[in-house]
Every structure is written in C-alpha cells, then in structure tokens.
Design a protein around this motif. Sequence first.
Motif, PDB file in Angstrom:
ATOM      1  N   LEU A   7       1.034  -0.981  -0.101  1.00 20.18           N
ATOM      2  CA  LEU A   7       0.305  -0.243  -0.294  1.00 20.18           C
ATOM      3  C   LEU A   7       0.497   1.303   0.185  1.00 20.18           C
ATOM      4  CD1 LEU A   7      -2.689  -0.898   2.659  1.00 20.18           C
ATOM      5  CD2 LEU A   7      -2.464  -0.613   0.031  1.00 20.18           C
ATOM      6  N   PRO A   8       0.577   2.141  -0.913  1.00 18.24           N
ATOM      7  CA  PRO A   8       1.964   3.822  -0.554  1.00 18.24           C
ATOM      8  C   PRO A   8       0.834   4.137   0.812  1.00 18.24           C
ATOM      9  CG  PRO A   8       0.175   3.533  -2.825  1.00 18.24           C
ATOM     10  CD  PRO A   8      -0.109   2.508  -1.372  1.00 18.24           C
ATOM     11  N   VAL A   9       2.022   5.021   1.184  1.00 12.65           N
ATOM     12  CA  VAL A   9       2.071   5.482   2.528  1.00 12.65           C
ATOM     13  C   VAL A   9       1.252   6.160   2.826  1.00 12.65           C
ATOM     14  CG1 VAL A   9       3.514   7.130   3.819  1.00 12.65           C
ATOM     15  CG2 VAL A   9       4.801   5.285   2.496  1.00 12.65           C
ATOM     16  N   LEU A  10       0.984   6.835   2.029  1.00  8.95           N
ATOM     17  CA  LEU A  10      -0.811   7.757   1.834  1.00  8.95           C
ATOM     18  C   LEU A  10      -1.474   6.561   2.683  1.00  8.95           C
ATOM     19  CD1 LEU A  10      -2.174   9.690   2.165  1.00  8.95           C
ATOM     20  CD2 LEU A  10      -2.853  10.174  -0.092  1.00  8.95           C
ATOM     21  N   ASP A  11      -2.166   6.065   1.610  1.00  8.78           N
ATOM     22  CA  ASP A  11      -3.168   5.254   2.117  1.00  8.78           C
ATOM     23  C   ASP A  11      -2.672   4.476   3.459  1.00  8.78           C
ATOM     24  OD1 ASP A  11      -3.934   5.186  -0.624  1.00  8.78           O
ATOM     25  OD2 ASP A  11      -3.842   3.160  -1.325  1.00  8.78           O
ATOM     26  N   VAL A  12      -1.728   3.797   3.614  1.00 11.71           N
ATOM     27  CA  VAL A  12      -1.854   3.500   5.500  1.00 11.71           C
ATOM     28  C   VAL A  12      -1.928   4.519   6.207  1.00 11.71           C
ATOM     29  CG1 VAL A  12       0.662   2.891   7.073  1.00 11.71           C
ATOM     30  CG2 VAL A  12       0.727   1.744   4.545  1.00 11.71           C
ATOM     31  N   GLY A  72      -5.524   6.087   9.935  1.00 10.54           N
ATOM     32  CA  GLY A  72      -6.968   7.177  10.669  1.00 10.54           C
ATOM     33  C   GLY A  72      -5.687   8.979  10.729  1.00 10.54           C
ATOM     34  N   PHE A  73      -4.664   8.478  10.189  1.00  9.71           N
ATOM     35  CA  PHE A  73      -4.374  10.227   9.987  1.00  9.71           C
ATOM     36  C   PHE A  73      -4.487  10.983   9.159  1.00  9.71           C
ATOM     37  CE2 PHE A  73      -1.347   7.140  12.060  1.00  9.71           C
ATOM     38  CZ  PHE A  73      -0.860   8.426  13.272  1.00  9.71           C
ATOM     39  N   SER A  74      -4.535  12.217   9.184  1.00 15.11           N
ATOM     40  CA  SER A  74      -5.253  12.964   7.947  1.00 15.11           C
ATOM     41  C   SER A  74      -4.011  13.078   6.332  1.00 15.11           C
ATOM     42  CB  SER A  74      -6.090  14.071   8.424  1.00 15.11           C
ATOM     43  OG  SER A  74      -5.246  15.098   8.913  1.00 15.11           O
ATOM     44  N   SER A  75      -2.582  13.314   6.378  1.00 15.18           N
ATOM     45  CA  SER A  75      -2.289  13.170   5.889  1.00 15.18           C
ATOM     46  C   SER A  75      -1.156  12.399   5.990  1.00 15.18           C
ATOM     47  CB  SER A  75      -2.202  14.890   5.618  1.00 15.18           C
ATOM     48  OG  SER A  75      -1.145  14.932   6.377  1.00 15.18           O
ATOM     49  N   SER A  76      -0.514  12.095   4.708  1.00 11.71           N
ATOM     50  CA  SER A  76       1.437  11.320   4.385  1.00 11.71           C
ATOM     51  C   SER A  76       2.443  11.935   6.240  1.00 11.71           C
ATOM     52  CB  SER A  76       1.544  11.256   3.475  1.00 11.71           C
ATOM     53  OG  SER A  76       1.415  12.996   2.644  1.00 11.71           O
ATOM     54  N   SER A  77       2.143  13.622   6.076  1.00  8.49           N
ATOM     55  CA  SER A  77       3.462  14.484   6.071  1.00  8.49           C
ATOM     56  C   SER A  77       2.518  14.149   7.994  1.00  8.49           C
ATOM     57  CB  SER A  77       3.372  15.682   6.130  1.00  8.49           C
ATOM     58  OG  SER A  77       1.826  15.909   6.186  1.00  8.49           O
ATOM     59  N   GLN A  78       1.561  14.542   8.155  1.00  6.57           N
ATOM     60  CA  GLN A  78       1.373  13.846   9.816  1.00  6.57           C
ATOM     61  C   GLN A  78       1.302  12.427  10.765  1.00  6.57           C
ATOM     62  OE1 GLN A  78      -2.628  13.412  10.364  1.00  6.57           O
ATOM     63  NE2 GLN A  78      -2.428  14.197  12.437  1.00  6.57           N
ATOM     64  N   PHE A  79       1.294  11.761   9.192  1.00  6.22           N
ATOM     65  CA  PHE A  79       1.721  10.059   9.869  1.00  6.22           C
ATOM     66  C   PHE A  79       2.937  10.612  10.089  1.00  6.22           C
ATOM     67  CE2 PHE A  79       3.153   6.147   7.598  1.00  6.22           C
ATOM     68  CZ  PHE A  79       3.009   5.513   8.295  1.00  6.22           C
ATOM     69  N   ALA A  80       3.465  10.738   8.821  1.00  5.30           N
ATOM     70  CA  ALA A  80       5.308  11.091   8.808  1.00  5.30           C
ATOM     71  C   ALA A  80       5.857  10.961   9.681  1.00  5.30           C
ATOM     72  CB  ALA A  80       5.593  11.058   7.164  1.00  5.30           C
ATOM     73  N   ARG A  81       5.822  12.285  10.444  1.00  6.58           N
ATOM     74  CA  ARG A  81       6.066  12.837  11.658  1.00  6.58           C
ATOM     75  C   ARG A  81       6.179  11.988  12.826  1.00  6.58           C
ATOM     76  NH1 ARG A  81       4.173  17.555   9.013  1.00  6.58           N
ATOM     77  NH2 ARG A  81       1.829  17.617  10.716  1.00  6.58           N
ATOM     78  N   ALA A  82       4.882  11.733  13.169  1.00  7.59           N
ATOM     79  CA  ALA A  82       4.660  10.752  14.481  1.00  7.59           C
ATOM     80  C   ALA A  82       5.336   9.399  13.966  1.00  7.59           C
ATOM     81  CB  ALA A  82       2.795  10.888  14.378  1.00  7.59           C
ATOM     82  N   TYR A  83       5.761   8.731  13.095  1.00 12.37           N
ATOM     83  CA  TYR A  83       5.779   7.432  12.475  1.00 12.37           C
ATOM     84  C   TYR A  83       6.955   7.624  12.990  1.00 12.37           C
ATOM     85  CZ  TYR A  83       7.110   2.815  10.754  1.00 12.37           C
ATOM     86  OH  TYR A  83       7.037   2.130  10.628  1.00 12.37           O
ATOM     87  N   LYS A  84       8.264   8.810  12.720  1.00 14.10           N
ATOM     88  CA  LYS A  84       9.600   8.797  12.912  1.00 14.10           C
ATOM     89  C   LYS A  84       9.901   8.654  14.560  1.00 14.10           C
ATOM     90  CE  LYS A  84      13.749  11.080  10.665  1.00 14.10           C
ATOM     91  NZ  LYS A  84      14.525  12.156  10.317  1.00 14.10           N
ATOM     92  N   ARG A  85       8.824   9.800  14.751  1.00 18.57           N
ATOM     93  CA  ARG A  85       8.974  10.636  16.299  1.00 18.57           C
ATOM     94  C   ARG A  85       8.937   9.206  16.831  1.00 18.57           C
ATOM     95  NH1 ARG A  85       5.877  14.085  16.049  1.00 18.57           N
ATOM     96  NH2 ARG A  85       3.701  13.379  16.487  1.00 18.57           N
TER      97      ARG A  85
END
Length: 321
Positions: free
Chosen positions: A285-290, A295-308
């Motif tokens: 699945l593309p990162v945006l689909d993941v 439950g994340f509204s955008s891939s950038s929000q998701f990426a920040r939370a994931y890396k943290r």
Amino acid sequence: MGKKQVQARAQSVGFLLVPGFALMSYAAAVEPLRAANLISGTPLYRWWHAAPGGKPVMASNGLAIIPDVGAGSDRDVDMLFVCAGGNPAIFNDRHVFAWLRKLARRGVTIGGISGGPYILARAGLLDGRGVTLHWEHQSAFSEAFPDITVASSLFEIDGNRITCSGGISALDMMVALIERDHGRQLAAAVGDWFLHTHIREGMGPQRMDLRLRLGIADEKLLRVLRRMEGNIEAPQPRAELARIAGVSVRQLERLFRRHLGHGIHRQYSSMRLERARQLLRETTLPVLDVAIATGFSSSSQFARAYKRTFGEPPSRTRLSG
C-alpha cells in the motif's frame, strides 16, 4: 481406538514450506499425524514436503528443512498445507500459485497455516470461503483482500479449504481433522499424547484477553481499550470513549494514567502506529493509504508521528521489511 473404519490407504498430506515459515506451526501440524499413526497402530497418514524450487527452505528461526520435491510436483496428495510466516505478502511465485490452483481443480483439500492463507488468497483460492489467519497478518490481509471476510478464530474448515491462525492452534486443527476422519477417541488420545488437556474449538479466540495481556482489571478501561482496538481507521473522540466508560473525559484520562502510565492520546497513537508498521511491512500500500487506514489525515502528519515513535521514516521500514 473406537475409530471409524480405516481407509484403504493412508491419506497423503503435503506441506509446502515457504521461506520464513513458522517452525512451531509446522511442527504442531505434522506431529499429530505421526501420533495418530503410532497410537492407532495403523498408517493412517503419510506426509511429504515441498518447497519453491525444491531447494532447502529455512524456517523463521534459521533451521533448514530439505524438501522431498519442488512445488509443482505431481506427487499423490489428498491434503496440502501451505506453511508461511514472516511477511507472506511479498511472496509472489506464479509457479506456486499455478500449482495450487491445479491441485484445487483436482479436488485436493488445500489449507493454509499462519501466513499461509495469505498465499492461498493470492492464488485466488479463498473467495467465498470462511477464512482465518494469524492476527498479526489480518490487517494487511483485509487491506489486500477487502472482499474476503476474516474471522479472528483459531481455524476454519470450509469444505475443501482449511485455514489456521498458526502457533499451537495447528494442533487443535489437526485433532479436529483426525476426529472427523477417524473418530473422537483417537483424536482425544492424540491430544492427550501431547499433554494438550483442553482441545479448543475452531471458533475460539486467537489472542489473550486484554485483561491478561495488559494486566488490567478495570472494566471501564477495558471497554474503552477494546473500542480503540476495533476503531483504528476512524479513531473515536475522547468524549465518545468517556461515554462508553460511563465517566467524564477527565476521569478517563486519570484511569489511563493510573493503569497505563500515559493518557488516552498516547495510547491510541501507539495502537495506530503499530498497525501502520504492520501494514508497511506486509503490504505494498502507498504510504498515504497506510496513513488513512490508521486514522491519519495526511501522509506528512503520519510520517512525523511515525518517525517520532520508531526513529525512522515509513519509507525505511518498508525497505527493511
């Protein structure tokens, strides 16, 4: 043993071992066959092993098994079980898929253990069937095959398709099959042989109850945690979670901190990010689909939370998976 009349010949059971298969699941499936033969004094079952390319295949713990044949063999078989673990989503051997479909057309009973059902679905063999697989693979499976309904059961026997969640549930499944073919007395004796004093039905739960898994006894908090686990894609607002618990939001926050050491937001975020990591490892699945699926509204929000949380971006987890 009070079993049904023995068949004219032993049933031939094949095990297709996919690299990274779970050794415990495989052993829990093959050993009951040996025990049934030994206890009954009759060769009720014979078994053999296949592997992609016919080469030695390594289990997840590093132990290698030398197969008898390669996938695609015309060897006589009544039941074939696909044993897989690790990341079955990346297995893409068209030769194996074609072989499984060929066996299915011949009327062979096809089964999947642990991650094996994922491979059966890739081969198109689970449409319209009752299906289960290991809880770790269920989220990725449902994203990849949204039209197949997955039960969180130990095993499912649906005609000539059998799926099993893996681990020691493979022993429960095999005892059920032995009972079906040769009677309850022999099946019970096989379970007893392995000190398995409580044979579980197929619809039993896969996972330990949250009460035991987290060491929490508070019923209000448990109700909320179950709701959270079941609503990863559409996170429930704190007010709704408080309503489920029958307390105020402030009281619910205190319950979380008392029993888990942190608040509602952090717990929910942790659950969602763990699910995301599974999807990154086990799907394409593309990162945006993941991000959306957790439950994340955008891939950038998701990426920040994931890396943290995990110390690396989602793209690196996918490459390492």
